[in-house]
Design a protein around this motif. Sequence first.
Motif, PDB file in Angstrom:
ATOM      1  N   VAL C 402       0.839  -1.204   0.000  1.00  0.00           N
ATOM      2  CA  VAL C 402       0.000   0.000   0.000  1.00  0.00           C
ATOM      3  C   VAL C 402       0.873   1.253   0.000  1.00  0.00           C
ATOM      4  N   LEU C 403       2.024   1.166   0.660  1.00  0.00           N
ATOM      5  CA  LEU C 403       2.903   2.337   0.686  1.00  0.00           C
ATOM      6  C   LEU C 403       3.348   2.702  -0.734  1.00  0.00           C
ATOM      7  N   VAL C 404       3.606   1.694  -1.554  1.00  0.00           N
ATOM      8  CA  VAL C 404       3.960   1.967  -2.953  1.00  0.00           C
ATOM      9  C   VAL C 404       2.799   2.672  -3.654  1.00  0.00           C
ATOM     10  N   GLY C 405       1.592   2.146  -3.446  1.00  0.00           N
ATOM     11  CA  GLY C 405       0.426   2.767  -4.075  1.00  0.00           C
ATOM     12  C   GLY C 405       0.209   4.180  -3.580  1.00  0.00           C
ATOM     13  N   VAL C 406       0.421   4.382  -2.289  1.00  0.00           N
ATOM     14  CA  VAL C 406       0.249   5.712  -1.704  1.00  0.00           C
ATOM     15  C   VAL C 406       1.261   6.687  -2.327  1.00  0.00           C
ATOM     16  N   GLY C 407       2.495   6.213  -2.482  1.00  0.00           N
ATOM     17  CA  GLY C 407       3.499   7.079  -3.093  1.00  0.00           C
ATOM     18  C   GLY C 407       3.148   7.438  -4.515  1.00  0.00           C
ATOM     19  N   ALA C 408       2.619   6.453  -5.261  1.00  0.00           N
ATOM     20  CA  ALA C 408       2.247   6.745  -6.649  1.00  0.00           C
ATOM     21  C   ALA C 408       1.061   7.698  -6.688  1.00  0.00           C
ATOM     22  N   ALA C 409       0.069   7.483  -5.808  1.00  0.00           N
ATOM     23  CA  ALA C 409      -1.105   8.352  -5.809  1.00  0.00           C
ATOM     24  C   ALA C 409      -0.746   9.751  -5.340  1.00  0.00           C
ATOM     25  N   ALA C 410       0.288   9.865  -4.515  1.00  0.00           N
ATOM     26  CA  ALA C 410       0.736  11.183  -4.069  1.00  0.00           C
ATOM     27  C   ALA C 410       1.684  11.801  -5.098  1.00  0.00           C
ATOM     28  N   SER C 411       1.829  11.155  -6.228  1.00  0.00           N
ATOM     29  CA  SER C 411       2.720  11.549  -7.326  1.00  0.00           C
ATOM     30  C   SER C 411       4.112  11.936  -6.828  1.00  0.00           C
ATOM     31  N   LEU C 412       4.757  10.936  -6.233  1.00  0.00           N
ATOM     32  CA  LEU C 412       6.133  11.129  -5.792  1.00  0.00           C
ATOM     33  C   LEU C 412       7.072  10.474  -6.794  1.00  0.00           C
ATOM     34  N   PRO C 413       8.153  11.142  -7.162  1.00  0.00           N
ATOM     35  CA  PRO C 413       9.134  10.497  -8.002  1.00  0.00           C
ATOM     36  C   PRO C 413       9.850   9.416  -7.195  1.00  0.00           C
ATOM     37  N   PRO C 414      10.320   8.324  -7.758  1.00  0.00           N
ATOM     38  CA  PRO C 414      10.232   7.950  -9.171  1.00  0.00           C
ATOM     39  C   PRO C 414       9.095   6.984  -9.460  1.00  0.00           C
ATOM     40  N   LEU C 415       7.963   7.061  -8.764  1.00  0.00           N
ATOM     41  CA  LEU C 415       6.882   6.107  -8.990  1.00  0.00           C
ATOM     42  C   LEU C 415       6.031   6.542 -10.186  1.00  0.00           C
ATOM     43  N   SER C 416       5.066   5.669 -10.533  1.00  0.00           N
ATOM     44  CA  SER C 416       4.377   5.865 -11.809  1.00  0.00           C
ATOM     45  C   SER C 416       3.519   7.124 -11.810  1.00  0.00           C
ATOM     46  N   GLY C 417       2.881   7.438 -10.676  1.00  0.00           N
ATOM     47  CA  GLY C 417       2.000   8.601 -10.665  1.00  0.00           C
ATOM     48  C   GLY C 417       2.727   9.872 -11.046  1.00  0.00           C
ATOM     49  N   PHE C 418       3.971   9.982 -10.626  1.00  0.00           N
ATOM     50  CA  PHE C 418       4.708  11.210 -10.928  1.00  0.00           C
ATOM     51  C   PHE C 418       5.006  11.334 -12.411  1.00  0.00           C
ATOM     52  N   ALA C 419       5.306  10.192 -13.060  1.00  0.00           N
ATOM     53  CA  ALA C 419       5.675  10.263 -14.477  1.00  0.00           C
ATOM     54  C   ALA C 419       4.540  10.854 -15.303  1.00  0.00           C
ATOM     55  N   SER C 420       3.317  10.334 -15.092  1.00  0.00           N
ATOM     56  CA  SER C 420       2.219  10.848 -15.912  1.00  0.00           C
ATOM     57  C   SER C 420       1.837  12.254 -15.475  1.00  0.00           C
ATOM     58  N   GLU C 421       1.959  12.519 -14.179  1.00  0.00           N
ATOM     59  CA  GLU C 421       1.663  13.865 -13.695  1.00  0.00           C
ATOM     60  C   GLU C 421       2.661  14.878 -14.282  1.00  0.00           C
ATOM     61  N   TRP C 422       3.887  14.465 -14.400  1.00  0.00           N
ATOM     62  CA  TRP C 422       4.911  15.337 -14.992  1.00  0.00           C
ATOM     63  C   TRP C 422       4.540  15.671 -16.427  1.00  0.00           C
ATOM     64  N   LEU C 423       4.151  14.629 -17.179  1.00  0.00           N
ATOM     65  CA  LEU C 423       3.776  14.869 -18.575  1.00  0.00           C
ATOM     66  C   LEU C 423       2.586  15.816 -18.653  1.00  0.00           C
ATOM     67  N   LEU C 424       1.604  15.578 -17.774  1.00  0.00           N
ATOM     68  CA  LEU C 424       0.407  16.423 -17.809  1.00  0.00           C
ATOM     69  C   LEU C 424       0.758  17.863 -17.460  1.00  0.00           C
ATOM     70  N   LEU C 425       1.599  18.040 -16.435  1.00  0.00           N
ATOM     71  CA  LEU C 425       1.977  19.402 -16.045  1.00  0.00           C
ATOM     72  C   LEU C 425       2.746  20.074 -17.163  1.00  0.00           C
ATOM     73  N   GLN C 426       3.601  19.315 -17.849  1.00  0.00           N
ATOM     74  CA  GLN C 426       4.342  19.924 -18.952  1.00  0.00           C
ATOM     75  C   GLN C 426       3.379  20.369 -20.049  1.00  0.00           C
ATOM     76  N   ALA C 427       2.364  19.536 -20.319  1.00  0.00           N
ATOM     77  CA  ALA C 427       1.385  19.928 -21.331  1.00  0.00           C
ATOM     78  C   ALA C 427       0.642  21.184 -20.877  1.00  0.00           C
ATOM     79  N   LEU C 428       0.285  21.236 -19.583  1.00  0.00           N
ATOM     80  CA  LEU C 428      -0.440  22.405 -19.077  1.00  0.00           C
ATOM     81  C   LEU C 428       0.448  23.648 -19.106  1.00  0.00           C
ATOM     82  N   LEU C 429       1.728  23.451 -18.792  1.00  0.00           N
ATOM     83  CA  LEU C 429       2.632  24.599 -18.779  1.00  0.00           C
ATOM     84  C   LEU C 429       2.860  25.140 -20.186  1.00  0.00           C
ATOM     85  N   ALA C 430       2.484  24.346 -21.207  1.00  0.00           N
ATOM     86  CA  ALA C 430       2.636  24.825 -22.580  1.00  0.00           C
ATOM     87  C   ALA C 430       1.319  25.336 -23.140  1.00  0.00           C
TER      88      ALA C 430
END
Lengths: 225, 319, 691
Positions: C402-430
């Motif tokens: 669950v800690l892994v899932g929590v980290g991903a849902a909290a979008s912490l690097p280097p877990l999966s949630g952060f990767a897609s959140e990073w892409l989304l933020l980059q798209a928004l920043l453009a």
Amino acid sequence: MSFGSLPYDIAHLLGGAVLLMSFVLLYQRRLEAVIGAFAVQGALLAAAAFWQGFAQGAPHLYVTALLAFGAKALLIPLALRIALRRLGLHRTVETALGVGPSLLAAIALVGLSVLVVLPATAGQAQALTRENLALALSVVLLGMLMMIARRNAISQLIGLLSLENGLILAAIGVQGMPLVVELSTAALVLMLALVAGIFVFLLRDRLATLDTGDLARQRGEGEAP
Amino acid sequence: MGWLAALLTQILHLALVLAAAPLVVGGIRWLKARMMGRQGPHPLQPLRDLAKLLRKRPVLAETASWVSRAAPYLGAAAALAALALVPSFARGMAFAPLGDLVVIAGLLALGRVAMALAGLDAGTAFGGLGAAREMSFAAIAEPAFLLAVLSFAILAGTTGLEPIGALFQEGSLGLRVSLGLALVALLAVAVAENARIPVDNPATHLELTMVHEAMLLEASGRHLALWEAASALRLTLWLALLSAIFFPFGTAPAGFAPLGWLLGIGAWVGKMALLCLALAAFENAIAKMRVFRVPEFLGTALLLGLLGALLLFLSTRLA
Amino acid sequence: MVEPLLPGGEPAILLARVPPRIPAVLTALLLTLGALGLLALAAVPLARFAWGAAVVHGGVLAAALALAGLGLAGLLAGAMPPAALPLSVPTQVAVDALSAWFLLVVGLAATCSALFALAHGARLAPRLLAAYPLFLAGMALALVAADGFTLLLGFEAMSLASWVLVAADHAQAENRRAARLYLAIAVFGGICLVPAFGLLAGVAGDISFAAIRAAPPAGWTAAAVLALVVAGGGAKAGLVPLHGWLPLAHPAAPSHVSALMSGGMTKVSVYVLARVLLDLCGPAQPLWWGVPLLVLGAGSAVLGALRANLETDGKTLLACSTIENIGLICMGLGLAAAFRAADLGVLAALAAGAALLHALHHALFKSLLFLGMGEVLHAAASRHLDRLGGLIHAMPWTAGAVLVGVGAAASLPPLSGFASEWLLLQALLAAWRVQDLAFQVLGVAAVAAAALAAALAAAAMVRLFGLAFLGRPRTPRAAGAQDGPWLARAALLLPAGLTVILGLLPGPMLDLAQGAVQVLVPLGMAERGGMLAVRVGDGGARYLPLAIAALLAAMAALAWWVAKRRAPASVRGPAWDCGFMPPPPHLPFGDPATQPSAAGFGQPLRRMLGGTLLAAREAVAMPPPGDPSPARLTASFADPADGWLLAPLARARDALAARAERLRGLSLGAWLMLPFATLVALLALAAWVGG
């Protein structure tokens, strides 16, 4: 003129700083700090006028700068401080609209003025003038917002004065604006300030409060307390 | 040859910031004391404290789990990793391609979550209180940070730290109100993230007013040393970030240039000293605000970031 | 504008598109669907036997694995022509890259869910056992449909089967209420989608996707389709303001079904939104086409994440977090539509890639979290955060996963949630690159909303993990909890492992999604970062997760080396707790109430944002002086959407009349407000007309 040239940069920076002080006015909770922020705004306005006089080569703007500095940065804040001390007001700002919501509304107003000014002046004026107009309109709107969002007469008065700051900011940005207009604007608003000042004292005498919300009871429609 | 210079720059940078971190904390403490007319502890005192704490036997709460033991390493690693990405005296570090502002925000969030979980681990009242406040304040600080990043992204076309610094150093942007607003927003976020006055008091001993310290109440020995080191590194990180973005003057270009590096180190030390002085003066001039005024403070930073972006549209549309 | 190919010629994936395997994938898919149907039929007699549930769940597990594998095969093989279903009405199925991507998403979520069900497979009522395979079959059918009828058939089968599962525990009144609301929303979704396809079919009446693509809607038809599909698909996905059912229905279902609903079913709704709005309606739509999705997505993201900070039930908290993540995905889709209309192909592909990747990542980590909460519910007999605590000692495996899932849902690097959140933020920043001032301003607000949502989600996840797994047990049941059987642990470790791996390898996954991105953004060339990185355009920002992970590991090793070199071993002692006394012997875990409670942990955010956004209230009942009873804090909130949906129109009319009456007695400030508002309105009008 555009970015990278010094005259433009400084004028841009000063205009933005005047707008920033309008935000500070809305953010402050203590009356003394509000007055201080207003004095800083006046000084910044004077500096903006001075710089425009220098950049445009228009000496009459120096007079404006001097007037603005004397009145806005020194005299009016001083008078307000004295009034504050003499009246013994409790010194927190009474808000009709909370600080957070009023700041949010302020941002929306700035966005609106940008949206209005840019298309309206497209291709008609210099970049600096257009930007100045947008900033000035924002300052005017924020002044009005402050008059609405604050219940204390002194804050409302400062709102009015900062509104007038916005008008001056608009006037100094336009090249070839004659001094007459500015003087008349300034005088008009000073008159208003005077009226408001008297209004403050009368209010104090009659009602023993500076809350304009209490005026509603004096209209004679409802029961007097 | 190029990669060797990059590696050398990176190693020098790491050594520099590791040496600077305790000095920054101790220096600010010393400056504050001097301004108040006190003698103040020696600027190297934090280093001595760290050395002492590292030798002490840590005491773990009976209710604590492995989270309490692992989190300090993660927190320190996150702060150190973020600091390794922020250029100090020269460009072209080996990790420069990783230096992205959004990634740095993510690493800071990682450190924050590690600390909040450590605060909750022992099941004490104050740890939970600090964790709740820290995470809630971050909820507003993070958007404020990203709005400031947006202003840079619009100007530089990227969120990479090095291109932004290079663009600002070049100076073709001129002075801009939006950048000023972004600076103010970043300063407010920095104050909140580093638990400085007026948001939090790093020297407080009253648990109810604590945010940051409340989470560390159960840490001791080397765990406490790691947390202290992490917070010193984070403070250094923010100061370095501000100087890398807003005052990139004197930064040496990429490549092997010992003389440029020396100049760069001198400039960086000077800039950091000035920032420390400014921070000390600011902290002395202001009082800590009530905890529930903090959201308003950070909300204002958020709105200033928003305003900066708006004004940037205004000026980019004019050109 | 066609974006140039990257240097290096044809990418490997284009070469891998070998046509001969096409019929095999479709045949296998139809066989899987048929097998699921047969399983549903067989479930009714099988439910009588003790091993019946295991057979059904095992069958679903095999089918889910097959679906995921077929999705992968479809992604590697490329598009295939539609084939007719063996039914009397004309129906078509096809697997293009978009369908294949979502098949992979749903297949993976279903695999985890079925594994968990297999591990905890007790005897279930026949209707529940039969509904589970039907649920999966409905989702798969909706994903592979190639005409409107088949799509709706699958969509409604999915809705009805899941309704049966939501109503599983119908003895409780609140579950009955949740099921009723769920059914109403499902019917509403159908009511919206049917006329939408009617409009899309036009006068010819051909609802096959090929025909719709050939004649995309325009003018008011397009606007009506947009409104209907956003309402219908958004209602099933949980977009604000039609999200009210989600926090009720997802917790009501059994845990493995909650996981599949959150991880899989909401993605099917997202698929419908993407398929109809971005693919079928064609690339020739105007800029505002993406705005509803962007705005509603931003609203959902913020509201869902905030609500997750106030809920006290673990599964409800997760359901609110699902609303947030669906909001983020929809923001990506809306942004892709806007960029596409503005001829910004690379950015459109970036936004679409972010949305697709986040859909996959969310499916995995949310399944993981729901299954973890299910495990907690089994072991500690409660999902209420105030009845848990300290589970990390008793359930180390569950806590770790669950800690892994929590980290991903909290979008912490280097877990999966952060990767897609990073892409989304980059798209928004453009977003400012779209040359429309109003959209730029909207983009700035969207950046703030996305960042706020991410930070709020991090707070919510810390709250979930901190209250449920850390600290001291709050009830005896929580103290006596145990990890599940090995199969259940595998059901948690599988998504946890995938979350870590996908977080480290977003580049290859983005390559895999390339075909799906091109279905959504035909002219956009997604940036390929290769193995190590994802990036934005040439010379743009980059994110190298493997390098970040290595850097973190190196720094942790450095810290470990420095700290451990001469350090003595640690000892255990009573918690310091600022000098409060250690608990007496008869309370081995101390007084459980001296820990933060679920309401207490949410207090700062409730005060900061809850009051304005969710009408949150709190009250402290203090005993009179001299009374030793404790003070009580009661906190509550009301989602504005609930009241909005249920508020009768008559009340609004009454309020309006009363307000008009009040105009007479306004104060000076209000009078000032009137001309000011008029001025602002006029200015807004001027801006609208002039701009």
